[in-house]
Design a protein around this motif. Structure first.
Motif, PDB file in Angstrom:
ATOM      1  N   PRO A   1      26.309   4.996   5.195  1.00  0.00           N
ATOM      2  CA  PRO A   1      25.068   4.073   5.130  1.00  0.00           C
ATOM      3  C   PRO A   1      25.243   2.512   4.900  1.00  0.00           C
TER       4      PRO A   1
ATOM      5  N   ASN B   1      25.406   4.662  13.207  1.00  0.00           N
ATOM      6  CA  ASN B   1      26.582   4.042  13.527  1.00  0.00           C
ATOM      7  C   ASN B   1      27.938   4.615  13.653  1.00  0.00           C
TER       8      ASN B   1
ATOM      9  N   THR C   1      21.807   7.153   9.768  1.00  0.00           N
ATOM     10  CA  THR C   1      22.389   5.686  10.121  1.00  0.00           C
ATOM     11  C   THR C   1      22.944   5.828  11.581  1.00  0.00           C
TER      12      THR C   1
END
Lengths: 159, 551
Positions: free
Chosen positions: B343, B405, B403
């Motif tokens: 995160p 990513n 998240t």
């Protein structure tokens, strides 16, 4: 140093009969000069996959564990049993601890110079595992002699 | 996935009992800390800066929801409510009490888990591709071989006191997600021109203070000879590896001192002598292990999902997560889902007990009850129906696990550093957190594309900085933390070691430096070049200039 011997899966204290020791280096250098030797001492940096020597001339071969973490002699022990077919006593000398005895026994070592374990604790250490995953140089009849995969196969065949 | 039979279960239970005895001997004073140390280190128990740390094995990163729930239970009952996934696909607990460890091991054993060989100078937990069994690009599932290696290496009597730790990774894809070229042994399963499957055997890679890319010592090893060949390599290493200097004891030093060709000859000679023996598994046993990894009962689905298309159109945030965190699956109508444990501003790899429970529930319901830990400190759900992706995303989001990513700038590998580790020179986690915050905007990160930032708090390189596109190494200079930047590393099939660029930076400056480097890349990239591609095209100089002109 107290001596334990492993025989048919059981440790017992042994009284040392006097040995005449000779190092592998000295023996290779001049075997005639050591004709009466009964025990061969192999330093743990000797590469037994290349050294050729009539190990069967000795009733005892002594392998060295200068520190418990120095594991070269485990390979030496297996080579002596599995490649040289040596059937005499293979004795561990040096930093021989209770919690290494199981591994040593599996590599074919059956004599133990140790003050860190008595016969009772060595027997206990040996019985901590009922099986072994891999083939090593266990003495015949040891519970770890037959690897798990082979036990699985025999179980399937029996069923 | 693999399930224990009575033999596996007995071995793990007996190991737990054995360790209980060793702990009892320590607590009674029969064993000194010095005598106990090697015993606890055989079982993943380290003494760190503030407390003991217990590392639990997740062989080749594959585990079930039931096992995840037990990991959550351990975090709750014996630790501070969280665990930390590592770069060996394991999980670590940072605060267990010694007296509790035997009970933890009993609890773990009840779900076929353990801490065997997660530390010590032995063959460590074998790692593999987190997409195994799901990836479109694999020749076959590599995990059966990883499981064979797990069994062969467990309590190996000859190789439990090696010169140094020993790590093996297995991949079955040309896209190397297991970092096989930076392992003591890397194994790449592939099909040769004759249509047979076998392994490329790569030896002597590694990170640490002397990084090396591994050498191929055998182009093609028939797969049925895997274990005997490994035994030959280990035997040469056990007898010839250096033991006089801790820092020169890994196999990479031996391979590079002897030369890869000479080392390969030694292995081949040893292999010739042992290969007829009873090391390789017979075909029946290989087939038995193989069967556990049979594909789950996939449904026959069409490639596209109307439900998915609709949700994607309706929800931009979901659409972004879908683009970044999911990967094509080999079966039509399915996808691979990456769960980021990074995160923004968080601690890489950390996960709370509640999040573990959430992942367990999601995997049980949507991914055939199977979870993967990745070497990049994330989790993967290998087999999710496209129709279910929106529901999975919502559930992950509710658990703060969505998240978007994966493989982006804030998907950072970091070692525990000076916050936990007694070897560290500097902190790593706060640097990772601050870079993550600086890179924060996920849309900008997506625009930057794949960018691997890896941070180590000391030269032992547990944060894999040598193989980061941007690597950061913490060094101590007269009591002050400094950070050295390396560029151009990769742990993938195009493996390379990063080059050091210039002098060390303060902890304040290093975050700015990363931003400067990223900005330089953005201004100079061509087409769809990744950071790494631009770096390789332009070389180190312009990046250095950008960095130190700005400083």
């Amino acid at each position: 140093m107290p001596l334990l011997k492993l025989n048919h899966g059981t440790f017992s204290p042994a009284v040392e009969e006097p040995l005449e020791e000779v190092s592998l280096a000295d023996w290779l250098d001049n075997p005639q000069a050591h004709a009466g030797a009964t025990a061969l001492v192999i330093a743990n940096d000797e590469d037994l996959s290349v050294v050729r020597c009539d190990v069967h001339a000795f009733s005892v071969i002594i392998l060295e564990f200068p520190r418990f973490g120095d594991g070269r002699a485990y390979t030496q022990a297996r080579l002596l049993r599995e490649r040289f077919g040596y059937e005499g006593e293979i004795r561990a000398r040096g930093d021989v601890l209770r919690d290494q005895i199981f591994f040593m026994a599996r590599c074919g070592i059956d004599g133990f110079e140790t003050a860190h374990a008595d016969a009772a604790s060595a027997n206990e250490a040996l019985q901590e595992f009922s099986f072994a995953y891999q083939r090593a140089a266990d003495s015949r009849g040891a519970v770890t002699d037959e690897p798990i995969w082979r036990r699985r196969l025999s179980r399937v065949k029996a069923a | 996935m693999y399930r224990y039979d009575e033999f596996d279960a007995t071995m793990v239970a007996e190991r737990a009992t054995q360790f209980r005895g060793q702990v009892a001997r320590r607590l009674s004073g029969e064993l000194s800390e010095d005598e106990f140390k090697p015993l606890r280190l055989m079982n993943g128990l380290y003494l760190q800066l503030h407390a003991y740390m217990l590392r639990v094995a997740i062989p080749y990163g594959t585990f079930t929801s039931r096992q995840m729930r037990m990991l959550a239970h351990v975090a709750r009952k014996y630790d501070k409510g969280y665990g930390h996934f590592t770069t060996r696909q394991n999980i670590q607990y940072n605060w267990p009490a010694l007296v509790d460890v035997p009970d933890i091991l009993d609890d773990l054993a009840s779900v076929e888990m353990h801490a065997i060989q997660t530390s010590g100078n032995c063959i460590r937990n074998v790692t593999s591709d987190q997409y195994a069994g799901a990836a479109a690009d694999e020749v076959e599932d590599p995990r059966p071989y990883a499981e064979m290696i797990r069994q062969w290496s467990t309590f190996h009597p000859e190789f439990s006191f090696l010169p140094r730790k020993f790590k093996i990774a297995v991949t079955a894809s040309d896209n190397d997600r297991a970092a096989t070229r930076v392992h003591d042994i890397g194994l790449r399963l592939y099909k040769n021109d004759a249509g047979e499957t076998g392994f490329e055997v790569i030896v002597g890679g590694g990170l640490g203070r002397t990084p090396y890319i591994g050498h191929t010592i055998r182009e093609f090893l028939p797969k049925e000879h895997l274990l005997s060949y490994l035994e030959a390599i280990l035997r040469v290493y056990n007898t010839q590896g250096r033991r006089d200097n801790l820092y020169k004891a890994r196999i990479k030093i031996l391979v590079n001192t002897e030369g890869a060709e000479r080392f390969g000859e030694l292995v081949e000679a040893e292999w010739e002598a042992i290969k007829g023996g009873e090391i390789d598994l017979p075909a029946e046993e290989m087939a038995r292990i193989d069967a556990y990894f049979a594909p789950p009962p996939f449904e026959a689905l069409s490639v596209d999902s109307a439900a998915l298309d609709q949700s994607r159109q309706d929800n931009d945030e979901f659409a972004q997560w879908l683009r970044v965190n999911t990967v094509p699956h080999k079966i039509p109508g399915y996808a691979i889902v990456n769960i980021s444990l990074k995160p923004i501003g968080g601690i890489p790899g950390d996960i709370s007990d509640e999040q573990m429970e959430a992942v367990a529930d999601i995997a049980e319901r949507y991914s055939f009850d199977e979870i993967r830990a990745t070497h990049e400190q994330n989790l993967t759900l290998a087999h999710v129906k496209k129709d279910d992706l929106f529901a999975v995303w919502q559930a992950l989001k509710a658990a703060d696990l969505a998240t978007a990513n994966a493989s982006l700038a804030s998907d950072i590998i970091a070692c525990p550093g000076l916050d936990y580790c007694n070897l560290a020179n500097t902190r790593s986690i706060p640097i990772a957190q601050r870079i993550s915050e600086r890179m924060g905007d996920l849309e900008k990160q997506e625009d930057l594309g794949e960018l691997k930032i890896k941070i180590s708090g000391c030269i032992n390189a547990c944060g894999h900085h040598h193989v980061g596109h941007i690597g950061i190494l913490g060094v101590d200079k007269k009591g002050e933390e400094f950070y050295q930047i390396t560029l151009g590393g990769s742990a993938a099939e195009d493996a390379s070691l990063g080059e050091i660029v210039g002098r060390g930076l303060s902890s304040g400056d290093v975050v700015d430096a990363v931003e400067t480097l990223v900005g330089f890349y953005r201004d100079n990239r061509q087409d769809k070049e990744r950071f790494l591609d631009t770096y390789r095209r332009l070389g180190a100089e312009p990046f250095k200039e950008a960095l130190y002109a700005a400083a």
